[in-house]
Design a protein around this motif. Structure first.
Motif, PDB file in Angstrom:
ATOM      1  N   ARG C  63       0.856  -1.178   0.000  1.00  0.00           N
ATOM      2  CA  ARG C  63       0.000   0.000   0.000  1.00  0.00           C
ATOM      3  C   ARG C  63       0.897   1.234   0.000  1.00  0.00           C
ATOM      4  NH1 ARG C  63      -2.374   3.781   3.759  1.00  0.00           N
ATOM      5  NH2 ARG C  63      -4.359   4.524   2.936  1.00  0.00           N
ATOM      6  N   TYR C  65       1.094   5.506  -0.096  1.00  0.00           N
ATOM      7  CA  TYR C  65       0.211   6.609   0.295  1.00  0.00           C
ATOM      8  C   TYR C  65       0.956   7.936   0.326  1.00  0.00           C
ATOM      9  CZ  TYR C  65       2.390   5.702   4.813  1.00  0.00           C
ATOM     10  OH  TYR C  65       3.305   5.491   5.810  1.00  0.00           O
ATOM     11  N   LYS C  67       0.235  11.710   2.370  1.00  0.00           N
ATOM     12  CA  LYS C  67      -0.531  12.150   3.534  1.00  0.00           C
ATOM     13  C   LYS C  67      -0.127  13.578   3.861  1.00  0.00           C
ATOM     14  CE  LYS C  67      -1.635   9.774   7.868  1.00  0.00           C
ATOM     15  NZ  LYS C  67      -1.229   8.610   8.667  1.00  0.00           N
ATOM     16  N   GLU C  72      -5.412  11.760   3.332  1.00  0.00           N
ATOM     17  CA  GLU C  72      -4.511  10.689   2.912  1.00  0.00           C
ATOM     18  C   GLU C  72      -5.051  10.039   1.647  1.00  0.00           C
ATOM     19  OE1 GLU C  72      -3.739   7.802   5.971  1.00  0.00           O
ATOM     20  OE2 GLU C  72      -2.877   6.374   4.565  1.00  0.00           O
ATOM     21  N   GLY C  74      -4.381   6.749  -0.817  1.00  0.00           N
ATOM     22  CA  GLY C  74      -3.685   5.467  -0.864  1.00  0.00           C
ATOM     23  C   GLY C  74      -3.948   4.744  -2.169  1.00  0.00           C
TER      24      GLY C  74
END
Lengths: 271, 271, 271
Positions: C63, C65, C67, C72, C74
């Motif tokens: 995963r 991401y 942020k 956030e 993803g």
């Protein structure tokens, strides 16, 4: 290692695949070393590289090496004399590198470090790299097509010239290659040539321009006489924008030898 | 963990394989532990072990344990009572250990930690190890052939005597084994014996000699009555030269039960 | 990551399998992050998760991401709006979580982080999570059944209410779900409901009680109208005893929808 994620576009996708998809890669790099009392460094490099959609991925073939002064001996998943030669990767197009059509020696086969596979560790890969001052020599060999390849590079006044020759039993392997490149102020350039044993030739021309401290633009044109390709030429352009902290925003677009147009866009971060 | 790389010679290779090949291994060891308020240590040990030519290699079966004072309970990919018994690995021949014909209990099967596979974690492996003063007891069990094995060792004046017995439903498993060894000045010695349920017996005799602080020599003679082997005896010799920094130059040569002669030579380094 | 090991009992085992077996899991968590100059965090999360009896296990789908503040984004092996929704995992029964029959949205399918597989990284998984004060919104999407799911949660006075809806082309996927829970002194409670596109419904009721600083007890009752199940109801109880140092002694027993009774008991330790 690094992570990268973003979007990848290809206007000639495989059957049942969308033209635009998420692309991602996580590369965990493992470097283990020690130094003997006599000052020889012994080390191993391995990677766990997970591509988008992959699972259960373990470490790749390992490159082992012993290094002292300017001399390095490597075995296993070796780098290879052509893969490690100056001027073969003059740019790194877009987020993912895209086609690597701009790598001259790619006109044919040669030993190269495999980030996800066993590479030449399957076939007794071995190499010697020697660096002294502005001169670098790299000789590699493996049982794959009985390959023995040598590359020699010399740097002077910010320019680097390199030449490489490979002995191989396979017609599809690269026979010889040469590159010349350098940087003048914010401009970088590189020209490359390679010929395979089957007579196919590839010319490459690549350039880069530092627009500012953070923004860099790269472009290439390549020509390949391989009759299996739909087109003789390939060209592309990209940008890399430094976000700080080892992160960058990157993207590129190119028309490749297969006739397809592909593009990518996203973020890469080192850790 | 450690890395090792070098050359391996075998005068009776498989069809299409060279007599001399590169050998290498990278072992990454993962030890995860915590300690409860009452002083019990809970831990897990796993390995990623990449052999020459391998790729995509992940972690092996995990050994979990709880440890307090001299008592340790392990489950999963257990060590096994015979594998962990004193005197079964009196030497470590050459770069790679080579044949391990010098391991007495190897006359038959028994549970052992698998560095690349699942080991007894597939078959409810469980073991208890208890150490008090000069005495050590180790009991292991798994659903593989309903094995229950126990080993007991006692050390006195620099000598160690050990005996082990295994209950199993398989004729090819080892029934019992005994070892005796010690070190007198620069000389080490060990004798071992084991018998399988099918009646095959193996005798081993191993010795080592510290030539200097850096150089050590080891040798063995082993005899196995297993009628599947071409020869009844096996013997070999090696050297280990300490390079400092956890690195060593090592090599060995032996004639094994199959009748083949094999040898290795290279560098091993710990990290 | 964490390790856990112990015993698992099931009174309706598969053919040839014992009712009682060793259970274990090692989870190595890899979190790689960097922060750009503008304060955006870029990261990747991957796991190597080894289950009892497994071997050669590599990393799962990653995963990725970005942020910044409460926002956030993803991609890849995403968490999923339902999986990440408050009140779907009100308890963690026994040593292993056992059946997860107490997870309401489990009445049907939805995207969820896969600890051992590729998850939605195979199908262009993407999600946005936004948190502001007591409010949380989570929207996820993937090409699996053209799923688009959204969940919204609001917390007030120690209670949390959450509701989620999913658009999907599959009848076996969950359509909507809602939960409500909170904690009053030593008592925790949660109720959940979910309905799949095929009309099957699941109700869940879960509670917990802190007997002391170290000892916690949890219990649940769940009802599912899925006609493939032998029983409409499922219920269970567990205990968790904190041993300090991140280790705990845990066990649970339950009767599940299939009609089987299962139980586990063992130690879990974080590292």
């Amino acid at each position: 290692g690094y992570g990268r994620f973003g979007l990848m576009y290809n206007d000639m996708p495989a059957a049942g695949v969308s033209k635009t998809n998420i692309t991602s890669r996580l590369r965990l790099q493992i470097d283990a070393t020690t130094e003997s009392d006599a000052g020889v460094t012994f080390g191993a490099r391995a990677r766990i590289q997970q591509t988008n959609g992959g699972a259960g991925t373990g470490i790749n073939g390992v490159r082992f090496y012993a290094k002292a002064g300017g001399l390095e001996v490597g075995v296993g998943n070796i780098i290879g004399a052509f893969e490690g030669m100056d001027g073969q990767y003059p740019i790194d197009l877009g987020l993912t590198g895209l086609s690597y059509n701009y790598t001259a020696y790619g006109v044919g086969g040669a030993d190269a470090y495999s980030s996800a596979g066993a590479g030449a560790s399957l076939t007794n890969g071995v190499e010697v790299i020697y660096t002294v001052g502005d001169f670098k020599a790299h000789i590699s060999a493996s049982d794959t097509n009985s390959r023995v390849a040598g590359a020699f590079a010399y740097s002077f006044n910010g320019y680097t010239a390199a030449i490489g020759y490979q002995d191989s039993t396979a017609l599809t392997d690269t026979e010889w290659t040469a590159t010349f490149g350098g940087k003048i102020a914010q401009f970088g350039f590189n020209i490359g040539y390679a010929q395979a044993y089957n007579g196919f030739e590839r010319w490459t021309l690549a350039g880069s321009y530092d627009v500012s401290d953070a923004l860099n633009i790269e472009a290439y044109y390549a020509n390949d006489t391989n009759t299996a390709f739909a087109d003789e030429d390939s060209y592309g352009i990209d940008f890399n924008y430094d976000l700080g902290g080892g992160a960058s925003f990157r993207g590129g677009v190119e028309k490749i030898f297969t006739g397809a147009t592909q593009a990518d866009l996203g973020v890469r971060f080192n850790f």
